[in-house]
Design a protein around this motif. Structure first.
Motif, PDB file in Angstrom:
ATOM      1  N   SER A  15       0.800  -1.226   0.000  1.00 22.25           N
ATOM      2  CA  SER A  15       0.000   0.000   0.000  1.00 22.25           C
ATOM      3  C   SER A  15       0.836   1.281   0.000  1.00 22.25           C
ATOM      4  O   SER A  15       0.300   2.354  -0.182  1.00 22.25           O
ATOM      5  CB  SER A  15      -0.892   0.020   1.240  1.00 22.25           C
ATOM      6  N   PHE A  16       2.127   1.177   0.223  1.00 19.22           N
ATOM      7  CA  PHE A  16       3.004   2.331   0.418  1.00 19.22           C
ATOM      8  C   PHE A  16       2.609   3.117   1.662  1.00 19.22           C
ATOM      9  O   PHE A  16       2.906   4.296   1.781  1.00 19.22           O
ATOM     10  CB  PHE A  16       3.052   3.256  -0.812  1.00 19.22           C
ATOM     11  N   ILE A  69       7.350   2.313 -12.758  1.00 22.65           N
ATOM     12  CA  ILE A  69       6.705   1.605 -11.647  1.00 22.65           C
ATOM     13  C   ILE A  69       5.271   1.330 -12.047  1.00 22.65           C
ATOM     14  O   ILE A  69       4.524   2.243 -12.400  1.00 22.65           O
ATOM     15  CB  ILE A  69       6.746   2.443 -10.352  1.00 22.65           C
ATOM     16  N   TYR A  70       4.896   0.055 -12.013  1.00 22.09           N
ATOM     17  CA  TYR A  70       3.525  -0.362 -12.283  1.00 22.09           C
ATOM     18  C   TYR A  70       2.914  -0.826 -10.966  1.00 22.09           C
ATOM     19  O   TYR A  70       3.392  -1.777 -10.356  1.00 22.09           O
ATOM     20  CB  TYR A  70       3.479  -1.505 -13.294  1.00 22.09           C
ATOM     21  N   ILE A  71       1.875  -0.137 -10.541  1.00 31.36           N
ATOM     22  CA  ILE A  71       1.175  -0.516  -9.318  1.00 31.36           C
ATOM     23  C   ILE A  71      -0.115  -1.208  -9.734  1.00 31.36           C
ATOM     24  O   ILE A  71      -0.998  -0.586 -10.320  1.00 31.36           O
ATOM     25  CB  ILE A  71       0.879   0.706  -8.432  1.00 31.36           C
ATOM     26  N   GLU A 120      -8.530   1.144  -4.400  1.00 34.68           N
ATOM     27  CA  GLU A 120      -7.299   1.823  -3.981  1.00 34.68           C
ATOM     28  C   GLU A 120      -6.662   2.677  -5.071  1.00 34.68           C
ATOM     29  O   GLU A 120      -5.633   3.314  -4.838  1.00 34.68           O
ATOM     30  CB  GLU A 120      -6.283   0.793  -3.489  1.00 34.68           C
ATOM     31  N   VAL A 121      -7.248   2.716  -6.256  1.00 30.08           N
ATOM     32  CA  VAL A 121      -6.648   3.437  -7.381  1.00 30.08           C
ATOM     33  C   VAL A 121      -6.386   4.902  -7.031  1.00 30.08           C
ATOM     34  O   VAL A 121      -5.283   5.415  -7.222  1.00 30.08           O
ATOM     35  CB  VAL A 121      -7.522   3.315  -8.648  1.00 30.08           C
ATOM     36  N   ASP A 122      -7.393   5.590  -6.515  1.00 34.32           N
ATOM     37  CA  ASP A 122      -7.225   7.015  -6.183  1.00 34.32           C
ATOM     38  C   ASP A 122      -6.161   7.219  -5.113  1.00 34.32           C
ATOM     39  O   ASP A 122      -5.387   8.184  -5.174  1.00 34.32           O
ATOM     40  CB  ASP A 122      -8.552   7.627  -5.730  1.00 34.32           C
ATOM     41  N   VAL A 150      -0.633   3.375 -12.427  1.00 34.76           N
ATOM     42  CA  VAL A 150      -1.541   2.599 -11.579  1.00 34.76           C
ATOM     43  C   VAL A 150      -2.481   1.842 -12.499  1.00 34.76           C
ATOM     44  O   VAL A 150      -3.199   2.442 -13.302  1.00 34.76           O
ATOM     45  CB  VAL A 150      -2.336   3.510 -10.615  1.00 34.76           C
ATOM     46  N   ILE A 151      -2.456   0.523 -12.377  1.00 34.99           N
ATOM     47  CA  ILE A 151      -3.285  -0.328 -13.226  1.00 34.99           C
ATOM     48  C   ILE A 151      -4.326  -1.007 -12.340  1.00 34.99           C
ATOM     49  O   ILE A 151      -3.991  -1.839 -11.501  1.00 34.99           O
ATOM     50  CB  ILE A 151      -2.429  -1.377 -13.958  1.00 34.99           C
TER      51      ILE A 151
END
Length: 148
Positions: free
Chosen positions: A70-71, A92-94, A100-102, A116-117
């Motif tokens: 989650s960072f 970086i691909y999250i 959790e996208v936002d 962010v995918i």
């Protein structure tokens, strides 16, 4: 579910907790507490892991896939932001749950090399991950796809 039934049988048995605690104390574990910030310079294992993490991300044309993180750990989040800013060839691909996208986009606002995918469904399955990974490979520049 068999796992739940097995846990019910063990309910109230504190010997398992003691055994777990004994084993846990034998391994190197960095707990997600503010305590780790104070121990960073003295805890060699934690310091080394962070240094290795940062060094790998600083390499040219590095790619980091994030799934299930989650960072929320401020220290790792700040290291990741710093390297993403200083290494424009890092991508970086999250891989994120829809909900959790936002949150991820807010944590990496202004970082064009952080993508962010979102999952197709609520959560990721191995099948979802494989499908998303195929999509990510399509986004990579041709010179990076296969190490060329």
């Amino acid at each position: 579910n068999a796992d739940i039934e097995a846990l019910k049988v063990l309910q109230g048995d504190n010997s398992i907790c003691s055994e777990f605690q004994d084993l846990y104390e034998r391994i190197v574990m960095i707990n997600p507490t503010k305590q780790k910030f104070r121990d960073t310079t003295t805890n060699v294992h934690y310091y080394e892991m962070l240094r290795i993490y940062s060094n790998h991300l600083e390499r040219a044309n590095s790619v980091l896939f994030v799934l299930g993180f989650s960072f929320a750990d401020e220290h790792i989040h700040k290291i990741t932001q710093r390297v993403a800013k200083s290494n424009p060839s890092l991508i970086i691909y999250i891989l994120s749950a829809q909900s959790e996208v936002d949150n991820f986009k807010n944590k990496f606002t202004g970082y064009s090399n952080v993508k962010v995918i979102p999952s197709q469904d609520r959560f990721y399955t191995l099948s979802d991950f494989n499908q998303q990974l195929e999509e990510v490979f399509k986004l990579l520049p041709n010179s990076n796809k296969y190490g060329n």
